[in-house]
Design a protein around this motif. Structure first.
Motif, PDB file in Angstrom:
ATOM      1  N   UNK A 149       0.851  -1.186   0.000  1.00  9.99           N
ATOM      2  CA  UNK A 149       0.000   0.000   0.000  1.00  9.99           C
ATOM      3  C   UNK A 149       0.884   1.233   0.000  1.00  9.99           C
ATOM      4  N   UNK A 150       0.638   2.114  -0.980  1.00  8.91           N
ATOM      5  CA  UNK A 150       1.422   3.346  -0.932  1.00  8.91           C
ATOM      6  C   UNK A 150       0.492   4.507  -0.581  1.00  8.91           C
ATOM      7  N   UNK A 151       0.698   4.974   0.632  1.00  5.33           N
ATOM      8  CA  UNK A 151      -0.114   6.099   1.113  1.00  5.33           C
ATOM      9  C   UNK A 151       0.824   7.142   1.688  1.00  5.33           C
ATOM     10  N   UNK A 157      -4.669   6.945   6.006  1.00  4.86           N
ATOM     11  CA  UNK A 157      -5.097   5.698   5.374  1.00  4.86           C
ATOM     12  C   UNK A 157      -5.880   4.840   6.359  1.00  4.86           C
ATOM     13  N   UNK A 199      -8.976  -1.870  -4.522  1.00  2.66           N
ATOM     14  CA  UNK A 199      -8.782  -0.445  -4.808  1.00  2.66           C
ATOM     15  C   UNK A 199      -7.649   0.136  -3.955  1.00  2.66           C
ATOM     16  N   UNK A 200      -7.607  -0.285  -2.703  1.00  4.84           N
ATOM     17  CA  UNK A 200      -6.615   0.265  -1.777  1.00  4.84           C
ATOM     18  C   UNK A 200      -5.235  -0.348  -1.964  1.00  4.84           C
TER      19      UNK A 200
ATOM     20  N   UNK B 192      -8.303  12.844   4.024  1.00  2.00           N
ATOM     21  CA  UNK B 192      -9.096  11.679   3.627  1.00  2.00           C
ATOM     22  C   UNK B 192      -9.670  11.869   2.226  1.00  2.00           C
ATOM     23  N   UNK B 195      -6.733  11.447  -0.192  1.00  2.00           N
ATOM     24  CA  UNK B 195      -6.322  10.050  -0.233  1.00  2.00           C
ATOM     25  C   UNK B 195      -7.341   9.199  -0.987  1.00  2.00           C
ATOM     26  N   UNK B 199      -6.811   7.361  -4.543  1.00  2.00           N
ATOM     27  CA  UNK B 199      -6.852   5.903  -4.426  1.00  2.00           C
ATOM     28  C   UNK B 199      -7.934   5.312  -5.337  1.00  2.00           C
ATOM     29  N   UNK B 200      -9.072   5.991  -5.392  1.00  2.00           N
ATOM     30  CA  UNK B 200     -10.208   5.468  -6.148  1.00  2.00           C
ATOM     31  C   UNK B 200     -10.074   5.727  -7.650  1.00  2.00           C
TER      32      UNK B 200
END
Lengths: 203, 203
Positions: A149-151, A157, A199-200, B192, B195, B199-200
């Motif tokens: 996961x790249x956040x 996240x 998706x995440x 959020x 992110x 992400x979506x």
DNA sequence: AAATTTACTAAACTGTGTTCAGTAAATAAT
DNA sequence: ATTATTTACTGAACACAGTTTAGTAAATTT
């Protein structure tokens, strides 16, 4: 003099009886049937007796909330057996969703109801909630570290994922999704879990 | 005989007065201060008078809920000016989050409170809620069609996004996020939104 | 055996939502 | 113009919450 500890044990047992009665009313007959009088008659005591064991109704709610957090934490314990962080994340979501939908009244009490103000009042009382949240936080961290996961921000996240899970179940629990028939709920929840994870998670 | 319509107008005005008083108490003094007696004294009527205009307290809640949905729908109307579906989606999320955080008591009434059972009771009453939901649904569809979002199921994607938005605000509104200081909330919400959108959305 | 503490209860207080019998004014009918 | 009727309201009550208080009977301690 040795009767002191017996006394204390009895006191504790009565307390547990009250809690059990309250929980029973909560789970079997729904929120609105939990009254101090109903709890009292359930354990065959007078209403006033309950106040010898709990300061007020809110204190009972808080105690049940605590039980709920312990139970959720117990459910999360199976996650240690899973090695891959991405699988762990999915399982964590699964556990949360299942816990919520199988213990709707309890979940409501823990995360939705206004009554138990445990949340903000005394930070040390929130420890149990913090523990369950940290489980998710740690998994997210692992996912980021190992490149699943790249956040840009792990905190964000984590909160996002929790919000998504909470959002889904709280919409159902408070009956705000008339567009989805009751018999399709489980299916939709599965779909959301799938969609969210693909998706995440990258790679 | 021409006084009939004046009567009806007066009746309607009194109804609106009650609603305004209820809303005022809701917004200014919080949920728990909305009692039938308080509403009555607010408009200088007796408590019983209120029942000549509303069947019960729940009917008042429902009427306020309706107002809330109309207001949210109004807020969403600016979206038609935005052409790119991805920008539209982000703006839609922004509007939802802002509406919720700026009208917390009203949002609570619309999406969290147990009281107004409008949700499931009569499907035709849910129309207003359905309208606001369809705005999101349509944007998601556009995003998928134009390749901004690849989701196997538009319905699932839509519900997931709503759940995320609802989750965030309902956690804050019901004070379940002690790990996030109040002064950081706006910042976290922005994070959020960022992110989630990155992400979506693909491409 | 007397004093004190413990575990409880009966009855009340306050504050809800809600209903009902009655009333005074506005309207309609004669 | 006088009566009848409808309208818009109120006062007082009911049932049921959470909670408190004064008291009591039994268990415990002295």
């Amino acid at each position: 003099m040795g009767s002191a500890e017996r006394k204390e044990r009895e006191k504790h047992e009565t307390r547990e009886m009250i809690l059990a009665a309250a929980k029973k009313l909560f789970l079997n007959e729904g929120f609105e049937h939990v009254t101090m009088r109903r709890i009292a008659t359930e354990i065959e005591y007078s209403p006033a007796a309950v106040y010898l064991y709990f300061k007020d109704k809110d204190a009972i709610y808080c105690a049940l909330q605590e039980q709920g957090f312990k139970e959720l934490y117990r459910c999360q314990s199976v996650l240690t057996a899973i090695k891959r962080p991405d699988e762990k994340l999915r399982a964590c979501g699964r556990i949360y969703l299942d816990f919520a939908m199988e213990n709707q009244e309890l979940y409501d009490l823990m995360f939705i109801m206004r009554a138990p103000l445990m949340a903000f009042e005394s930070p040390e009382d929130w420890n149990l909630g913090r523990d369950t949240y940290e489980v998710l936080q740690n998994i997210i961290n692992e996912c980021i570290e190992q490149g699943y996961l790249k956040a840009p921000n792990a905190q964000i996240a984590c909160f996002s994922l929790w919000a998504l899970l909470h959002g889904v179940v709280s919409i159902f629990i408070r009956d705000r999704a008339p567009m989805i028939a009751k018999e399709h709920r489980a299916q939709v929840i599965n779909g959301i879990l799938d969609f969210t994870m693909t998706e995440f998670l990258d790679k």
